[in-house]
Design a protein around this motif. Structure first.
Motif, mmCIF file in Angstrom:
data_model
loop_
_atom_site.group_PDB
_atom_site.id
_atom_site.type_symbol
_atom_site.label_atom_id
_atom_site.label_comp_id
_atom_site.label_asym_id
_atom_site.label_seq_id
_atom_site.Cartn_x
_atom_site.Cartn_y
_atom_site.Cartn_z
ATOM 1 N N GLU A 149 0.846 -1.196 0.000
ATOM 2 C CA GLU A 149 0.000 0.000 0.000
ATOM 3 C C GLU A 149 0.878 1.242 0.000
ATOM 4 O O GLU A 149 1.745 1.403 0.856
ATOM 5 C CB GLU A 149 -0.897 0.014 1.246
ATOM 6 C CG GLU A 149 -1.819 1.225 1.290
ATOM 7 C CD GLU A 149 -2.227 1.638 2.704
ATOM 8 O OE1 GLU A 149 -1.865 0.952 3.670
ATOM 9 O OE2 GLU A 149 -2.898 2.676 2.815
ATOM 10 N N ILE A 150 0.659 2.105 -0.984
ATOM 11 C CA ILE A 150 1.338 3.399 -0.997
ATOM 12 C C ILE A 150 0.245 4.459 -0.888
ATOM 13 O O ILE A 150 -0.550 4.648 -1.806
ATOM 14 C CB ILE A 150 2.133 3.595 -2.306
ATOM 15 C CG1 ILE A 150 3.149 2.467 -2.498
ATOM 16 C CG2 ILE A 150 2.809 4.961 -2.311
ATOM 17 C CD1 ILE A 150 4.290 2.462 -1.513
ATOM 18 N N SER A 151 0.221 5.131 0.248
ATOM 19 C CA SER A 151 -0.820 6.128 0.484
ATOM 20 C C SER A 151 -0.305 7.509 0.098
ATOM 21 O O SER A 151 0.895 7.777 0.160
ATOM 22 C CB SER A 151 -1.219 6.103 1.960
ATOM 23 O OG SER A 151 -1.915 7.275 2.282
ATOM 24 N N ASP A 152 -1.216 8.392 -0.306
ATOM 25 C CA ASP A 152 -0.805 9.752 -0.668
ATOM 26 C C ASP A 152 -0.956 10.715 0.504
ATOM 27 O O ASP A 152 -1.043 11.915 0.324
ATOM 28 C CB ASP A 152 -1.616 10.242 -1.878
ATOM 29 C CG ASP A 152 -3.105 10.295 -1.587
ATOM 30 O OD1 ASP A 152 -3.523 9.747 -0.550
ATOM 31 O OD2 ASP A 152 -3.847 10.883 -2.395
ATOM 32 N N MET A 153 -0.993 10.168 1.714
ATOM 33 C CA MET A 153 -1.254 11.013 2.883
ATOM 34 C C MET A 153 -0.010 11.577 3.560
ATOM 35 O O MET A 153 -0.106 12.217 4.597
ATOM 36 C CB MET A 153 -2.054 10.224 3.929
ATOM 37 C CG MET A 153 -3.520 10.141 3.619
ATOM 38 S SD MET A 153 -4.336 11.747 3.600
ATOM 39 C CE MET A 153 -4.805 11.874 5.313
ATOM 40 N N GLY A 154 1.177 11.330 3.045
ATOM 41 C CA GLY A 154 2.349 11.873 3.737
ATOM 42 C C GLY A 154 2.823 10.954 4.838
ATOM 43 O O GLY A 154 2.380 9.822 4.948
ATOM 44 N N CYS A 192 -0.477 -1.035 -4.447
ATOM 45 C CA CYS A 192 -1.824 -0.525 -4.206
ATOM 46 C C CYS A 192 -1.736 0.973 -3.935
ATOM 47 O O CYS A 192 -1.254 1.404 -2.887
ATOM 48 C CB CYS A 192 -2.450 -1.239 -3.008
ATOM 49 S SG CYS A 192 -4.038 -0.538 -2.553
ATOM 50 N N LEU A 193 -2.186 1.764 -4.919
ATOM 51 C CA LEU A 193 -2.184 3.223 -4.733
ATOM 52 C C LEU A 193 -3.427 3.617 -3.957
ATOM 53 O O LEU A 193 -4.545 3.403 -4.414
ATOM 54 C CB LEU A 193 -2.207 3.910 -6.099
ATOM 55 C CG LEU A 193 -0.902 3.980 -6.850
ATOM 56 C CD1 LEU A 193 -1.122 4.668 -8.186
ATOM 57 C CD2 LEU A 193 0.126 4.747 -6.025
ATOM 58 N N HIS A 194 -3.214 4.181 -2.800
ATOM 59 C CA HIS A 194 -4.341 4.508 -1.921
ATOM 60 C C HIS A 194 -4.531 6.032 -1.890
ATOM 61 O O HIS A 194 -3.718 6.741 -1.298
ATOM 62 C CB HIS A 194 -4.058 3.955 -0.516
ATOM 63 C CG HIS A 194 -5.162 4.198 0.458
ATOM 64 N ND1 HIS A 194 -5.035 4.022 1.800
ATOM 65 C CD2 HIS A 194 -6.431 4.622 0.273
ATOM 66 C CE1 HIS A 194 -6.165 4.320 2.412
ATOM 67 N NE2 HIS A 194 -7.028 4.688 1.504
ATOM 68 N N PHE A 195 -5.596 6.481 -2.540
ATOM 69 C CA PHE A 195 -5.837 7.929 -2.615
ATOM 70 C C PHE A 195 -6.665 8.402 -1.426
ATOM 71 O O PHE A 195 -7.786 8.878 -1.573
ATOM 72 C CB PHE A 195 -6.505 8.280 -3.940
ATOM 73 C CG PHE A 195 -5.590 8.093 -5.114
ATOM 74 C CD1 PHE A 195 -4.535 8.979 -5.326
ATOM 75 C CD2 PHE A 195 -5.750 7.017 -5.973
ATOM 76 C CE1 PHE A 195 -3.665 8.793 -6.391
ATOM 77 C CE2 PHE A 195 -4.892 6.827 -7.042
ATOM 78 C CZ PHE A 195 -3.843 7.727 -7.256
ATOM 79 N N ALA A 196 -6.061 8.290 -0.236
ATOM 80 C CA ALA A 196 -6.767 8.691 0.984
ATOM 81 C C ALA A 196 -6.975 10.196 1.026
ATOM 82 O O ALA A 196 -7.944 10.697 1.595
ATOM 83 C CB ALA A 196 -5.976 8.228 2.208
ATOM 84 N N ALA A 197 -6.061 10.926 0.421
ATOM 85 C CA ALA A 197 -6.129 12.396 0.485
ATOM 86 C C ALA A 197 -7.252 12.968 -0.384
ATOM 87 O O ALA A 197 -7.546 14.144 -0.320
ATOM 88 C CB ALA A 197 -4.786 12.996 0.070
ATOM 89 N N ALA A 198 -7.874 12.113 -1.177
ATOM 90 C CA ALA A 198 -8.951 12.613 -2.041
ATOM 91 C C ALA A 198 -10.236 12.908 -1.267
ATOM 92 O O ALA A 198 -11.141 13.559 -1.784
ATOM 93 C CB ALA A 198 -9.238 11.590 -3.142
ATOM 94 N N ASP A 199 -10.307 12.438 -0.030
ATOM 95 C CA ASP A 199 -11.524 12.600 0.767
ATOM 96 C C ASP A 199 -11.978 14.062 0.828
ATOM 97 O O ASP A 199 -11.245 14.921 1.318
ATOM 98 C CB ASP A 199 -11.245 12.080 2.188
ATOM 99 C CG ASP A 199 -12.495 12.081 3.053
ATOM 100 O OD1 ASP A 199 -13.570 12.476 2.541
ATOM 101 O OD2 ASP A 199 -12.387 11.672 4.222
#
Lengths: 448, 312
Positions: free
Chosen positions: B52-57, B91-98
């Motif tokens: 998992e690679i999250s875009d949340m920093g 797994c690209l996790h676009f958590a910051a899109a919320d």
């Protein structure tokens, strides 16, 4: 293996004496077969026949008791392969390991760890219930006897892992009254080791590595009249160990082969060979599939938190939901002036909601009310969560302890707001979020 | 008299599904036994691991995670993860899109996804932010932008399966993950709906729902047990999709993994707790029936890979 009425009838005196309360021996046999009356109701059965019958009507896997008093643990007695078929019976136990090859400081560290990791989770005590006391031949008999003496006073059930009959005899004699497990029978020594276990009246562990050796040794010991056994399924590899555990469970439960029907010992510490996280992975797998005693190097806090939680989940009775005690749970440093948020006592609800409140960082008095252990909507539908029950809880348990008069209600029961305002006129009733996942933003935006 | 072994391999099997393209494409599923029952039949494919690679920093990550990834951006991190042999997909996790969080724009997300797709050759799985409206838009546009890459879109849910199924599944030929909440009937119903829409069952995977160990995990285990039993024992073609389980997003959100050592001194180092929670949960998922797990911490990935390797 259920016996048919006719099979039982063959064993009765066939005199129709009516002493059992049934009109005929045939009628009595039919009732016994259905489990309606115990076989002992017939005063004319010989002991031999009684033994034979109780054997035949017993569950496919034996229940083995080890330890004494408050440290008594029941192992095995399982009846199914999967928990959706029927609740699993005996939860796994965990063991930490000491060895006479360790220096004193290391042993002390393990024992201190056992004391340290001992806590309560939803009404269940979480700790290492057992201690695996390993005998290293190269370090000599004397050091092993000293080690057994040192740990003899602990409440943990001891598993004496020793294959040398002479050493076993001496070690068991020291602690036999506490009902340890003598994990020592092998295809080579089982006759002598069985004699040691029988004389001391302790449970005997059967080792063998591969499944044929295990099976044959168990069968041989059964022939010697000993059925107080556990089976150490540990093999050279994780793959073979897992196969042993599953095949024996399947042999007992699905195929009704009682020689397979004993609780298991799985030494995941030996399988992981010092790889700490790999040990955690194996332990997790054997919690699900089919380890009765799981032997670890140590049950650290980091490992206990997920592993004991997993076990609690897997061994929960689907018909009796896990509950948390009703009361006030101050979170994030909440004081009596912090707002209150209420939900039900269903453990899963509690965990999910408390986790989100914690993540929000907002001080909240988290209130748990008695709702029969149901989730919010189910409890509401069943009448276990109503304006009446909440108002009663607030007036009796909360009002005197909390100064704040703000009460956040689960969004799913927003319908209760009006009635609650009428019943609790001093309180501001606030409708919260429908889903727990929305709580962090909601609390940060409205209550920070 | 030795033990009489009865093999219990099934005639039915879990579908085989291929992710990605080219040399690094990976095929998983295909099992005709319960998980790791190699004594019944050898597994066709091993379970696989996604990073998992999250875009949340980074602020909330552990020291070990930071030590591995440095402070690189999403693309650099994806490259580092893809370089691990143990990792089969990213797994690209676009958590910051919320929209209720950082509200990153869909355009930015797409640009990032494209950059990652160019930088790595391993398959890509896309995870959204759990906001239905935003995810629908995001998944539809990413499916278009990465057309031909054979990605997996996590997830099509009851609320948005039509839009996701039509775009990702039908228009752009991507793989669709049907997400349900730990209930065999809901899982089956969603699969049926997607298939009625025209999505080929062989282009579908399932996310049966997930929970951290100790947090209602019994529902996960029993759902997976029952789905595997129905798929193999009853040859239920509506439940034969392989299972992808996001583990890290659950385990790194519970207090055992979040609480700082200063707050819970008796619990010890946070990193150890977080990795153990991730490892224990992932192992339990694999033992119950996940064909793929999504993990975050490099140590968890190495550990679970070693476990799978030793059991297959």
């Amino acid at each position: 293996m259920a016996l048919k009425g006719l099979d039982i009838f063959k064993l009765t005196p066939k005199t129709n004496c009516k002493d059992c309360g049934s009109p005929t021996c045939m009628a009595f046999s039919m009732k016994v077969a259905q489990g309606a009356v115990p076989i002992t109701k017939c005063p004319h059965m010989s002991q031999d026949v009684l033994d034979q019958l109780s054997e035949a009507t017993a569950p496919p896997m034996k229940t083995i008791e080890v330890g004494t008093g408050s440290s008594l643990h029941k192992l095995g007695g399982e009846t199914v392969m999967f928990r959706h078929e029927k609740t699993f019976v005996s939860r796994n136990t965990f063991a930490a390991t000491v060895c006479n090859c360790m220096d004193a400081a290391k042993v002390d560290a393990v024992l201190a760890g056992i004391k340290h990791v001992d806590y309560d989770r939803i009404g269940e005590r979480m700790y290492a219930e057992m201690l695996f006391v390993n005998y290293d031949e190269a370090s000599g008999k004397d050091s092993y006897i000293e080690l057994v003496k040192k740990v003899a006073g602990l409440e943990q059930v001891l598993i004496l892992n020793v294959k040398d009959v002479e050493v076993a005899k001496e070690a068991v004699a020291l602690v036999k009254d506490k009902k340890p497990i003598l994990n020592g029978a092998t295809p080579e020594n089982y006759e002598a080791m069985n004699a040691v276990a029988k004389e001391a009246d302790v449970v005997l562990g059967v080792c063998g590595g591969n499944i044929d050796a295990i099976y044959d040794t168990v069968a041989a010991i059964e022939k010697l009249g000993n059925k107080k056994l556990v089976v150490d399924v540990t093999a050279a590899t994780a793959k073979e160990t897992f196969a042993n555990a599953v095949l024996l469970r399947r042999g007992a439960v699905q195929d009704g082969d009682r020689t397979c029907g004993y609780p298991s010992i799985v030494n995941v510490a030996a399988l992981a060979k010092g790889n700490y996280h790999l040990q955690a992975a194996y332990a997790s797998m054997f919690v699900l599939k089919y380890g009765s005693i799981i032997v670890l190097d140590e049950l650290t806090y980091a490992l206990a938190l997920p592993l004991c939680g997993l076990r609690q989940n897997i061994f929960t009775d689907p018909q009796k939901p896990m509950r948390v005690s009703p009361g006030i749970y101050p979170m994030n440093g909440a004081t009596e002036d912090s707002p209150c948020a209420i939900t039900v006592d269903f453990a899963l609800t509690y965990f999910v909601v408390s986790g989100e409140i914690e993540r929000s960082g907002v001080p909240i008095n988290f209130l748990i009310t008695d709702a029969g252990g149901y989730s919010v909507l189910t409890a509401w539908a069943a009448g276990k969560l109503s304006a009446g029950s909440i108002a009663k809880f607030i007036t009796e348990e909360v009002q005197d302890k909390i100064k704040s008069r703000k009460l956040i209600l689960p969004g799913k029961v927003a319908v209760l707001k009006g009635e609650l305002e009428a019943k609790l006129p001093d309180w501001e009733i606030i409708v919260g979020t429908t889903e727990a996942i929305e709580l962090v933003n909601y609390l940060r935006n409205n209550f920070k | 008299m030795p033990f009489t072994k009865k093999a219990h391999a099934f005639k039915a099997a879990i579908n085989e599904v291929t992710l990605g393209t080219g040399d690094r494409a990976v095929t998983f599923g295909g099992a005709n036994t319960f998980p790791f029952y190699s004594f019944d039949a050898e597994a066709k494919h091993k379970p696989i691991i996604g990073a998992e690679i999250s875009d949340m920093g980074y602020e909330e990550e552990t020291e070990g995670y930071k030590a591995f990834y440095g402070t690189a951006d999403v693309v650099e991190r994806a490259k580092k993860a893809a370089a691990m042999d143990e990792v089969a997909f990213i797994c690209l996790h676009f958590a910051a899109a919320d929209p209720f969080g950082a509200n990153k724009s869909t355009e930015d997300c797409i640009a990032e996804a494209k950059a990652v797709a160019e930088a790595i050759d391993k398959p890509i799985v896309v995870m959204g932010c759990k906001n239905i409206d935003k995810d629908t838009e995001l998944f539809t546009k990413i499916s278009e932008a990465l057309a031909g890459k054979n990605i997996v879109v996590m997830s099509a849910r009851e609320e948005d399966y039509k839009a996701i199924g039509a775009s990702a599944g039908l228009a752009y030929g991507q793989k669709v993950s049907a997400e349900s909440a730990v209930d065999i009937n809901l899982a089956k119903q969603l699969n049926v709906l997607l298939m009625q829409l025209g999505v080929n069952a062989k282009n579908m995977v399932m996310n049966l729902g997930s929970a951290a160990a100790g947090y209602g995990y019994e529902y996960v285990a029993s759902t997976m047990d029952r789905v595997r039993a129905a798929a193999l024992g009853q040859n239920d073609t509506q439940l034969q999709m392989p299972v992808i389980t996001p583990v890290s997003t659950e385990t790194w959100a519970v207090k055992e993994s979040i609480a700082e050592e200063a707050d819970m001194p008796e619990w010890g180092a946070r990193e150890e707790r977080g990795v153990d929670m991730e490892v224990v949960t992932a192992a339990a998922c694999l033992a119950a029936g996940s064909d793929a797990v999504i993990l975050r911490h490099p140590e968890s990935i190495r550990t679970i890979y070693a476990m799978i390797d030793s059991l297959c």
